[in-house]
Design an enzyme around this catalytic site. Structure first.
Site, PDB file in Angstrom:
ATOM      1  N   MET A  56       0.850  -1.192   0.000  1.00  0.00           N
ATOM      2  CA  MET A  56       0.000   0.000   0.000  1.00  0.00           C
ATOM      3  C   MET A  56       0.891   1.249   0.000  1.00  0.00           C
ATOM      4  SD  MET A  56      -3.458  -0.848   2.007  1.00  0.00           S
ATOM      5  CE  MET A  56      -2.942  -0.464   3.649  1.00  0.00           C
ATOM      6  N   LYS A 113       4.830  -9.810   9.839  1.00  0.00           N
ATOM      7  CA  LYS A 113       4.272  -8.775  10.732  1.00  0.00           C
ATOM      8  C   LYS A 113       2.739  -8.847  10.744  1.00  0.00           C
ATOM      9  CE  LYS A 113       3.578  -4.469  12.360  1.00  0.00           C
ATOM     10  NZ  LYS A 113       2.593  -3.929  11.486  1.00  0.00           N
ATOM     11  N   HIS A 155       9.182  -3.650   3.462  1.00  0.00           N
ATOM     12  CA  HIS A 155       8.782  -3.884   2.066  1.00  0.00           C
ATOM     13  C   HIS A 155      10.016  -4.184   1.206  1.00  0.00           C
ATOM     14  CE1 HIS A 155       5.540  -0.966   3.399  1.00  0.00           C
ATOM     15  NE2 HIS A 155       4.824  -1.973   2.948  1.00  0.00           N
ATOM     16  N   HIS A 158       8.902   0.948   3.512  1.00  0.00           N
ATOM     17  CA  HIS A 158       9.973   0.962   4.520  1.00  0.00           C
ATOM     18  C   HIS A 158      10.829  -0.287   4.300  1.00  0.00           C
ATOM     19  CE1 HIS A 158       7.541  -2.011   6.540  1.00  0.00           C
ATOM     20  NE2 HIS A 158       6.548  -1.165   6.615  1.00  0.00           N
ATOM     21  N   VAL A 217      10.734  -7.210   9.804  1.00  0.00           N
ATOM     22  CA  VAL A 217      11.947  -6.384   9.927  1.00  0.00           C
ATOM     23  C   VAL A 217      11.694  -5.386  11.057  1.00  0.00           C
ATOM     24  CG1 VAL A 217      13.475  -4.770   8.740  1.00  0.00           C
ATOM     25  CG2 VAL A 217      12.473  -6.678   7.494  1.00  0.00           C
TER      26      VAL A 217
HETATM   27  O1  PAF Z   1      -0.198  -5.675   3.722  1.00  0.00           O
HETATM   28  C1  PAF Z   1      -0.592  -4.763   2.961  1.00  0.00           C
HETATM   29  O2  PAF Z   1       0.092  -3.781   2.719  1.00  0.00           O
HETATM   30  C2  PAF Z   1      -1.989  -4.884   2.355  1.00  0.00           C
HETATM   31  O3  PAF Z   1      -2.892  -5.448   3.243  1.00  0.00           O
HETATM   32  C3  PAF Z   1      -2.002  -5.606   1.003  1.00  0.00           C
HETATM   33  C4  PAF Z   1      -1.585  -7.055   1.142  1.00  0.00           C
HETATM   34  C5  PAF Z   1      -1.080  -4.895   0.030  1.00  0.00           C
HETATM   35  C6  PAF Z   1      -3.415  -5.582   0.408  1.00  0.00           C
HETATM   36  O4  PAF Z   1      -3.877  -4.289   0.238  1.00  0.00           O
END
Ligand code: PAF
Length: 277
Positions: free
Chosen positions: A27, A146, A34, A31, A173
């Protein structure tokens, strides 16, 4: 690195990617957590696709959709050096056009923990992840530990709907003091930021007891509660010691289990967990 918005541009770009495609759904407001998913995908797949979409349907009526942090330019600059082929940044109108009415819902595993506090959340998550799987057709998809219940729900959905996708769950992390990285940590300031380490301390206390031979799940839940209650700024929402896959609360820990918790710190909601193997 190619960035596309429309579904038809995504499909055209996807056609040029053969085996193996790894998807990292996000989304945005990326950070290190990701980035670690993207690096893992890059190590395991020939091509990596990242999606950036703040999914409105997973936010409850009184949650922070409009305030959710966004910075696409910064996100793209963080992704660019990592060897990602394709970034998809659809709009809400593309994902949920006027007249949209189809939902993907997973049953019992969505009910406890996060589901008990955020009853519509997982319906939004599974719907958007199913749409991402359909549109991008990845061979593997990467999620963070997480969000342990999200990972369990997506594993269940993938199995139940026969998506030919390997769901890979990667370690949480953490900041140097143990706080799990999250886009929402940006809201934590001063004393709340310091107090936020109490989640990590509580999980560690229960893990230490487990490693010392404690198998009574209620005793492990009590340990976590004691530590959380020692921090007056924290308002506890739930503390759990549950089966790793079903998320049913345990009496005795025998197989793989999940210690997890959710708290409010001021206006910020934090979750964290440890897996007991
Ligand atoms: O974990 C996330 O950032 C969201 O829940 C996802 C998996 C991208 C779905 O919108």
């Amino acid at each position: 690195m190619k960035t596309v918005i429309s579904l038809s541009d995504l499909r055209t770009a996807r056609l040029s990617l053969a085996e193996t495609v790894g998807l990292v759904p996000t989304m945005g407001y990326l950070h290190e957590g990701h980035l670690s998913l993207i690096r893992r995908a890059k190590a395991e797949c020939e091509h990596v696709v990242v999606s950036i979409f703040v999914n409105p349907t997973q936010f409850g009526a009184n949650e922070d959709l409009s305030k959710y942090p966004r910075d696409l330019e910064r996100d793209l600059s963080l992704i660019a050096p990592l060897g990602v082929e394709l970034v998809w940044t659809p709009t809400s109108e593309i994902m949920y056009p006027k007249g949209y009415q189809t939902w993907v819902e997973v049953d019992t595993v969505t009910r406890p923990l996060e589901g008990s506090m955020r009853p519509t959340h997982f319906k939004g998550v599974t719907t958007v992840v199913a749409k991402l799987f359909n549109a991008i057709q990845p061979h593997k998809a990467y999620f963070g530990q997480k969000d342990a219940q999200q990972a369990a729900v997506i594993r269940q959905m993938t199995r139940d709907l026969n998506f030919p996708v390997d769901v890979i769950v990667c370690p949480t992390v953490r900041e140097a003091d143990g706080l799990a990285m999250s886009s929402r940590n940006k809201y934590l300031e001063g004393a709340d930021r310091q107090a936020a380490t109490v989640l990590f301390l509580a999980l560690n206390a229960a893990k230490k007891a487990y490693e010392g031979g404690e198998r009574d799940a209620e005793a492990l839940r009590r340990k976590m509660k004691e530590v959380l209650e020692s921090e007056p700024r924290v308002q506890m929402q739930y503390v759990s010691c549950a089966d790793y896959d079903t998320l049913e609360e345990l009496d005795v820990v025998k197989g793989k289990a999940l210690l997890s918790m959710a708290v409010m710190l001021g206006k910020t909601r934090l979750i964290d967990n440890f897996v007991l193997e």
